[in-house]
Design a protein around this motif. Structure first.
Motif, PDB file in Angstrom:
ATOM      1  N   PRO A 316       0.809  -1.230   0.000  1.00  0.00           N
ATOM      2  CA  PRO A 316       0.000   0.000   0.000  1.00  0.00           C
ATOM      3  C   PRO A 316       0.838   1.274   0.000  1.00  0.00           C
ATOM      4  O   PRO A 316       0.332   2.330  -0.394  1.00  0.00           O
ATOM      5  CB  PRO A 316      -0.812  -0.121   1.294  1.00  0.00           C
ATOM      6  CG  PRO A 316      -0.899  -1.592   1.549  1.00  0.00           C
ATOM      7  CD  PRO A 316       0.426  -2.128   1.116  1.00  0.00           C
ATOM      8  N   ARG A 317       2.112   1.180   0.438  1.00  0.00           N
ATOM      9  CA  ARG A 317       2.955   2.380   0.477  1.00  0.00           C
ATOM     10  C   ARG A 317       3.312   2.869  -0.927  1.00  0.00           C
ATOM     11  O   ARG A 317       3.606   4.039  -1.110  1.00  0.00           O
ATOM     12  CB  ARG A 317       4.264   2.094   1.229  1.00  0.00           C
ATOM     13  CG  ARG A 317       4.120   1.394   2.551  1.00  0.00           C
ATOM     14  CD  ARG A 317       3.505   2.263   3.611  1.00  0.00           C
ATOM     15  NE  ARG A 317       3.300   1.508   4.835  1.00  0.00           N
ATOM     16  CZ  ARG A 317       2.352   1.771   5.727  1.00  0.00           C
ATOM     17  NH1 ARG A 317       1.528   2.763   5.527  1.00  0.00           N
ATOM     18  NH2 ARG A 317       2.226   1.032   6.810  1.00  0.00           N
ATOM     19  N   GLN A 319       1.563   1.708  -3.993  1.00  0.00           N
ATOM     20  CA  GLN A 319       0.530   1.551  -5.018  1.00  0.00           C
ATOM     21  C   GLN A 319      -0.054   2.882  -5.482  1.00  0.00           C
ATOM     22  O   GLN A 319      -0.534   2.992  -6.611  1.00  0.00           O
ATOM     23  CB  GLN A 319      -0.579   0.632  -4.511  1.00  0.00           C
ATOM     24  CG  GLN A 319      -0.170  -0.831  -4.462  1.00  0.00           C
ATOM     25  CD  GLN A 319      -1.228  -1.726  -3.857  1.00  0.00           C
ATOM     26  OE1 GLN A 319      -2.186  -1.244  -3.229  1.00  0.00           O
ATOM     27  NE2 GLN A 319      -1.074  -3.027  -4.021  1.00  0.00           N
ATOM     28  N   THR A 320      -0.027   3.881  -4.620  1.00  0.00           N
ATOM     29  CA  THR A 320      -0.583   5.180  -4.992  1.00  0.00           C
ATOM     30  C   THR A 320       0.456   6.101  -5.634  1.00  0.00           C
ATOM     31  O   THR A 320       0.129   7.217  -6.036  1.00  0.00           O
ATOM     32  CB  THR A 320      -1.174   5.879  -3.765  1.00  0.00           C
ATOM     33  OG1 THR A 320      -0.143   6.062  -2.779  1.00  0.00           O
ATOM     34  CG2 THR A 320      -2.308   5.059  -3.165  1.00  0.00           C
ATOM     35  N   THR A 322       3.292   7.454  -8.447  1.00  0.00           N
ATOM     36  CA  THR A 322       3.355   7.495  -9.908  1.00  0.00           C
ATOM     37  C   THR A 322       4.375   6.461 -10.396  1.00  0.00           C
ATOM     38  O   THR A 322       5.260   6.036  -9.638  1.00  0.00           O
ATOM     39  CB  THR A 322       3.781   8.887 -10.395  1.00  0.00           C
ATOM     40  OG1 THR A 322       5.146   9.128  -9.982  1.00  0.00           O
ATOM     41  CG2 THR A 322       2.873   9.958  -9.833  1.00  0.00           C
ATOM     42  N   GLN A 326       7.799   5.108  -8.486  1.00  0.00           N
ATOM     43  CA  GLN A 326       8.058   3.689  -8.244  1.00  0.00           C
ATOM     44  C   GLN A 326       9.374   3.260  -8.880  1.00  0.00           C
ATOM     45  O   GLN A 326      10.103   2.437  -8.313  1.00  0.00           O
ATOM     46  CB  GLN A 326       6.894   2.850  -8.772  1.00  0.00           C
ATOM     47  CG  GLN A 326       5.596   3.052  -8.005  1.00  0.00           C
ATOM     48  CD  GLN A 326       4.494   2.107  -8.437  1.00  0.00           C
ATOM     49  OE1 GLN A 326       4.746   0.937  -8.732  1.00  0.00           O
ATOM     50  NE2 GLN A 326       3.269   2.598  -8.487  1.00  0.00           N
ATOM     51  N   SER A 366       5.108  12.068   0.202  1.00  0.00           N
ATOM     52  CA  SER A 366       4.199  10.917   0.263  1.00  0.00           C
ATOM     53  C   SER A 366       4.403  10.073   1.521  1.00  0.00           C
ATOM     54  O   SER A 366       3.650   9.126   1.755  1.00  0.00           O
ATOM     55  CB  SER A 366       4.390  10.031  -0.976  1.00  0.00           C
ATOM     56  OG  SER A 366       4.112  10.748  -2.155  1.00  0.00           O
TER      57      SER A 366
END
Length: 400
Positions: A316-317, A319-320, A322, A326, A366
């Motif tokens: 989850p850290r 997946q959001t 860009t 990543q 983030s």
């Protein structure tokens, strides 16, 4: 197996209190001392640490302690939507209203100033004996100060010691650099500070990732003196041993010493990991019909532990994020760590140095990274670098 407890005694979850809370009594004791010294010494605490270290659980213990000591605790998890002055002001007003209503159904204390006060330019504005230095854009500061003053008065009026705000995930609050931008953190600090200067019994606990400390300093230089700092880390070996073994007491299942030693080595003292390893081992023991947790059992269940760890805690850290963000993280898997050195990342990506810097800044915003010094970063989640290595390996296997 008839004498074995049917309920798993471990609680791996977000902010879930374990059955046995190990190693946090010193912090809880210091918080109690902070409340006892108020309002002469403002009851402000800055609680920081990595993910999975037990910050939210400890904040809940603070909430319980405050209530037992005669304070009314007002606790909330703030989110990105509150990172605007108006939104934060609305949140605090709603929380204060709910708290006052819980104190009494009589006419609630409410402090308001008209809009005219805020349009006078930079002046000293006073409500009762709460004085603010306001600009034309700081109507919310006056309103928040009045709201918090009213909350403290309501608590004192009911014979309580005072009111204390407890804000979780507070690292999401950060001021924009532009003067005409949003400054929610400055709004909060200025309002609380103004109320506390009057001697009203108001406390503030801000809890979050290590980036919170820098955010506070950027918002108000006096924040370093405003808060008592609590930086919590992993449990030491004996505390971790207690956290693993105490839930098994009177459960009908025991742990082999060799198993305990191996688990302690793997979890590195992080409370969330202790609960996850314990929960998976417990379920495996129940499924196998055995009453002793052993190294062989751990060997059998370890792939499932890491699958669940990656799926629930790490994935989850990112997946959001860009695709470009990543990519930077995946490139960092090949770098030495800790710390993560910017120069090493640049060697492992085709992105320009300027682009790398921008992306690292976004990862800090983030909550994936925090900067320890110029050109060096650390991950906010423990063992995140190991996770990235596993992810790169899995991606390589999938591409074959």
């Amino acid at each position: 197996m008839s004498q074995v407890s049917r309920k798993n005694p471990y609680r791996p979850g977000v902010g879930t209190r374990p059955l046995y809370l190990a190693g946090r009594q010193a912090e809880i004791g210091r918080f109690g001392s902070t409340l006892r010294a108020a309002p002469e010494i403002p009851a402000n605490v800055r609680l920081t640490g990595l993910r999975g270290v037990g910050k939210t659980v400890l904040l809940s213990e603070f909430e319980t302690s405050a209530r037992e000591m005669g304070w009314i605790p007002v606790a909330v998890e703030v989110g990105p939507r509150h990172n605007r002055e108006a939104s934060l002001a609305e949140l605090l007003e709603g929380l204060s209203k709910a708290a006052e209503q819980s104190l009494s159904r009589a006419e609630r204390v409410r402090s308001r100033l008209g809009k005219a006060a805020a349009v006078l330019g930079k002046v000293g504005v006073t409500y009762g004996d709460v004085t603010f230095s306001v600009d034309t854009s700081s109507e919310e500061e006056v309103e928040v100060g009045g709201t918090l003053a009213g909350l403290a008065e309501a608590a004192a009026g009911q014979g309580l010691e005072g009111a204390v705000l407890l804000l979780d995930e507070a690292q999401v609050l950060r001021d924009e650099r532009a003067r005409e931008g949003e400054h929610p953190l400055s709004l909060l600090l200025s309002a609380v500070n103004a109320v506390q200067k009057t001697g009203r019994p108001l406390g503030l606990v801000v809890c979050g990732l290590p980036t919170l400390t820098a955010n506070l300093l950027h918002a108000r230089s006096y924040s370093e003196r405003m808060f008592r700092g609590e930086e919590i880390g992993p449990l030491d070996t004996e505390e971790a041993r207690e956290a693993l073994q105490e839930p098994l007491r009177d459960s009908g299942i025991s742990a082999d010493p060799m198993l305990v030693a191996k688990v302690l080595e793997s979890v590195e003292g992080y409370p969330y990991f202790i609960q996850l390893w314990g929960a998976e081992l417990w379920d495996a023991a129940r499924g196998a019909g055995v009453a002793i947790l052993t190294r062989d059992l751990l060997d059998a269940v370890e792939p499932e532990i890491y699958r669940r760890l990656d799926l629930d805690f790490y994935d989850p850290r990112i997946q959001t994020l860009t695709p470009a963000e990543q990519d930077i993280l995946l490139a960092s898997a090949e770098c030495a760590y800790p710390p993560l050195v910017v120069a090493d990342i640049r060697k492992r990506t085709e992105k320009t140095p300027g682009n790398v810097n921008v992306l690292l800044g976004r990862l800090v915003e983030s909550g994936v990274l925090y900067r320890v010094r110029k050109g060096q970063y650390r991950f906010t989640a423990p063992k995140f670098h190991d996770y990235l290595k596993r992810k790169v390996r899995r991606l390589g296997e999938e591409s074959v």
